[in-house]
Design a protein around this motif. Sequence first.
Motif, PDB file in Angstrom:
ATOM      1  N   ASP A 154       7.223   4.314   1.533  1.00  0.00           N
ATOM      2  CA  ASP A 154       5.855   3.870   1.813  1.00  0.00           C
ATOM      3  C   ASP A 154       5.817   2.388   2.158  1.00  0.00           C
ATOM      4  N   SER A 155       6.571   1.585   1.423  1.00  0.00           N
ATOM      5  CA  SER A 155       6.532   0.140   1.650  1.00  0.00           C
ATOM      6  C   SER A 155       7.096  -0.226   3.025  1.00  0.00           C
ATOM      7  N   THR A 156       8.219   0.388   3.412  1.00  0.00           N
ATOM      8  CA  THR A 156       8.811   0.050   4.711  1.00  0.00           C
ATOM      9  C   THR A 156       7.945   0.546   5.870  1.00  0.00           C
ATOM     10  N   LEU A 157       7.258   1.677   5.687  1.00  0.00           N
ATOM     11  CA  LEU A 157       6.348   2.143   6.732  1.00  0.00           C
ATOM     12  C   LEU A 157       5.174   1.182   6.900  1.00  0.00           C
ATOM     13  N   LEU A 158       4.675   0.661   5.788  1.00  0.00           N
ATOM     14  CA  LEU A 158       3.615  -0.340   5.877  1.00  0.00           C
ATOM     15  C   LEU A 158       4.124  -1.597   6.588  1.00  0.00           C
ATOM     16  N   GLY A 159       5.347  -2.012   6.236  1.00  0.00           N
ATOM     17  CA  GLY A 159       5.922  -3.183   6.888  1.00  0.00           C
ATOM     18  C   GLY A 159       6.123  -2.984   8.377  1.00  0.00           C
ATOM     19  N   ASP A 160       6.571  -1.786   8.778  1.00  0.00           N
ATOM     20  CA  ASP A 160       6.744  -1.494  10.206  1.00  0.00           C
ATOM     21  C   ASP A 160       5.407  -1.517  10.938  1.00  0.00           C
ATOM     22  N   GLY A 161       4.359  -0.970  10.295  1.00  0.00           N
ATOM     23  CA  GLY A 161       3.041  -0.985  10.924  1.00  0.00           C
ATOM     24  C   GLY A 161       2.519  -2.391  11.133  1.00  0.00           C
ATOM     25  N   VAL A 162       2.707  -3.244  10.124  1.00  0.00           N
ATOM     26  CA  VAL A 162       2.272  -4.637  10.240  1.00  0.00           C
ATOM     27  C   VAL A 162       3.031  -5.346  11.366  1.00  0.00           C
TER      28      VAL A 162
ATOM     29  N   LEU B 250       7.767 -10.849   2.212  1.00  0.00           N
ATOM     30  CA  LEU B 250       7.991 -11.207   0.801  1.00  0.00           C
ATOM     31  C   LEU B 250       7.487 -10.108  -0.127  1.00  0.00           C
ATOM     32  N   ARG B 251       6.357  -9.497   0.210  1.00  0.00           N
ATOM     33  CA  ARG B 251       5.848  -8.380  -0.605  1.00  0.00           C
ATOM     34  C   ARG B 251       6.819  -7.197  -0.571  1.00  0.00           C
ATOM     35  N   LEU B 252       7.407  -6.936   0.599  1.00  0.00           N
ATOM     36  CA  LEU B 252       8.375  -5.839   0.715  1.00  0.00           C
ATOM     37  C   LEU B 252       9.603  -6.100  -0.146  1.00  0.00           C
ATOM     38  N   LEU B 253      10.100  -7.321  -0.131  1.00  0.00           N
ATOM     39  CA  LEU B 253      11.262  -7.664  -0.961  1.00  0.00           C
ATOM     40  C   LEU B 253      10.936  -7.533  -2.439  1.00  0.00           C
ATOM     41  N   ASP B 254       9.727  -7.924  -2.813  1.00  0.00           N
ATOM     42  CA  ASP B 254       9.316  -7.813  -4.214  1.00  0.00           C
ATOM     43  C   ASP B 254       9.253  -6.360  -4.653  1.00  0.00           C
ATOM     44  N   VAL B 255       8.683  -5.494  -3.797  1.00  0.00           N
ATOM     45  CA  VAL B 255       8.614  -4.064  -4.120  1.00  0.00           C
ATOM     46  C   VAL B 255      10.007  -3.456  -4.182  1.00  0.00           C
ATOM     47  N   SER B 256      10.879  -3.858  -3.274  1.00  0.00           N
ATOM     48  CA  SER B 256      12.235  -3.312  -3.241  1.00  0.00           C
ATOM     49  C   SER B 256      13.021  -3.682  -4.496  1.00  0.00           C
ATOM     50  N   ARG B 257      12.901  -4.938  -4.935  1.00  0.00           N
ATOM     51  CA  ARG B 257      13.611  -5.356  -6.149  1.00  0.00           C
ATOM     52  C   ARG B 257      13.081  -4.638  -7.382  1.00  0.00           C
TER      53      ARG B 257
ATOM     54  N   PRO C 214       8.921   1.694 -18.134  1.00  0.00           N
ATOM     55  CA  PRO C 214       7.460   1.649 -17.933  1.00  0.00           C
ATOM     56  C   PRO C 214       6.960   0.275 -17.492  1.00  0.00           C
ATOM     57  N   LEU C 215       7.603  -0.809 -17.979  1.00  0.00           N
ATOM     58  CA  LEU C 215       7.161  -2.147 -17.606  1.00  0.00           C
ATOM     59  C   LEU C 215       7.361  -2.376 -16.109  1.00  0.00           C
ATOM     60  N   ASN C 216       8.512  -1.997 -15.609  1.00  0.00           N
ATOM     61  CA  ASN C 216       8.789  -2.151 -14.185  1.00  0.00           C
ATOM     62  C   ASN C 216       7.906  -1.232 -13.338  1.00  0.00           C
ATOM     63  N   HIS C 217       7.524  -0.090 -13.897  1.00  0.00           N
ATOM     64  CA  HIS C 217       6.633   0.815 -13.179  1.00  0.00           C
ATOM     65  C   HIS C 217       5.280   0.155 -12.938  1.00  0.00           C
ATOM     66  N   GLU C 218       4.799  -0.560 -13.931  1.00  0.00           N
ATOM     67  CA  GLU C 218       3.536  -1.264 -13.771  1.00  0.00           C
ATOM     68  C   GLU C 218       3.664  -2.412 -12.766  1.00  0.00           C
ATOM     69  N   LYS C 219       4.804  -3.111 -12.786  1.00  0.00           N
ATOM     70  CA  LYS C 219       5.039  -4.170 -11.809  1.00  0.00           C
ATOM     71  C   LYS C 219       5.101  -3.618 -10.390  1.00  0.00           C
ATOM     72  N   LEU C 220       5.653  -2.395 -10.273  1.00  0.00           N
ATOM     73  CA  LEU C 220       5.725  -1.767  -8.955  1.00  0.00           C
ATOM     74  C   LEU C 220       4.325  -1.478  -8.420  1.00  0.00           C
TER      75      LEU C 220
ATOM     76  N   TYR D 261       2.705  -3.012  -4.966  1.00  0.00           N
ATOM     77  CA  TYR D 261       2.111  -2.206  -3.904  1.00  0.00           C
ATOM     78  C   TYR D 261       0.666  -2.616  -3.639  1.00  0.00           C
ATOM     79  N   ARG D 262      -0.077  -3.008  -4.698  1.00  0.00           N
ATOM     80  CA  ARG D 262      -1.453  -3.458  -4.484  1.00  0.00           C
ATOM     81  C   ARG D 262      -1.481  -4.709  -3.607  1.00  0.00           C
ATOM     82  N   ARG D 263      -0.567  -5.658  -3.876  1.00  0.00           N
ATOM     83  CA  ARG D 263      -0.517  -6.866  -3.064  1.00  0.00           C
ATOM     84  C   ARG D 263      -0.098  -6.554  -1.620  1.00  0.00           C
ATOM     85  N   LEU D 264       0.848  -5.619  -1.481  1.00  0.00           N
ATOM     86  CA  LEU D 264       1.286  -5.234  -0.142  1.00  0.00           C
ATOM     87  C   LEU D 264       0.158  -4.557   0.630  1.00  0.00           C
ATOM     88  N   LEU D 265      -0.579  -3.662  -0.033  1.00  0.00           N
ATOM     89  CA  LEU D 265      -1.699  -2.986   0.619  1.00  0.00           C
ATOM     90  C   LEU D 265      -2.801  -3.975   0.982  1.00  0.00           C
ATOM     91  N   ASN D 266      -2.997  -4.978   0.142  1.00  0.00           N
ATOM     92  CA  ASN D 266      -4.008  -5.984   0.439  1.00  0.00           C
ATOM     93  C   ASN D 266      -3.654  -6.759   1.709  1.00  0.00           C
TER      94      ASN D 266
END
Length: 252
Positions: free
Chosen positions: A135-143, A173-180, A187-193, A197-202
């Motif tokens: 999902d993240s890379t498709l958003l990046g390609d669209g942008v 930068l948002r894509l790299l953050d989501v990838s890492r 569960p903590l990393n799940h919430e960070k993910l 994604y919210r920042r990337l969608l924004n």
Amino acid sequence: MTHADRVLADEQIVGAVYEALARRYPKSRSRGRLGAPAEVVLRLLILKHVRNWSYQVLEREVRANLVYRDFSRVGGGKTPDAKTMGRWGLAVDPETIKQIHDRIVQVAQEQGVTQGRRMRVDTTVVETNIHYPTDSTLLGDGVRVLIRTMKKVTKIVGTAGTKLRDRTRSVKLRLLDVSRTARAKGPLNHEKLKQGYRRLLNSTSRVVGQAKRFSYEISAGVKRARGILKRLVRIPMISPGCTDLISPGIPR
């Protein structure tokens, strides 16, 4: 293979391969040991190309398969090794291949298969690596595509209307953050993910909104080429299908 067998028996096609093999060395026609017949060389190389094999696989298959032995005219003889067939492949240069293609088109004309003015053929497909469509890379390609299109529009029309804001770096930068974050577990990393994604969608929504404003201003005539010659250049239109991440309507 029956149809190919009849076409490859043509004397001009075999003769072109014979001449290519004879040009390998200055006195290949009169000195040295006897080489493989041009007909065998031609059929082995055709078989390799049609089956998309390497020379090693070609050697193994011809050695073990009676049908391939009969087609390539190897028969009960010794199968040439892969290294030798590789040298044959280098000897049959592009000029020889062009001669073979021209003769095949001529044979097809004579038999009424084609008129010879146009011929559609399958081209070689080379395998390449592509990124997994997350999902993240498709958003990046669209942008990336939307910003590239808006840059083309700005180059033609100038600064009229909405000003382009390039968010490529922030989205990257948002894509790299989501990838890492996606590589980690728990569960903590799940919430960070989710936050990533919210920042990337924004950021993506802002780019989409800008693309909608560009599209609206192009259709309304706000964005127009500055000179008469540039007006003849087709302004890239932004497809509505690329901007369906937010609700449709008149751009804000």
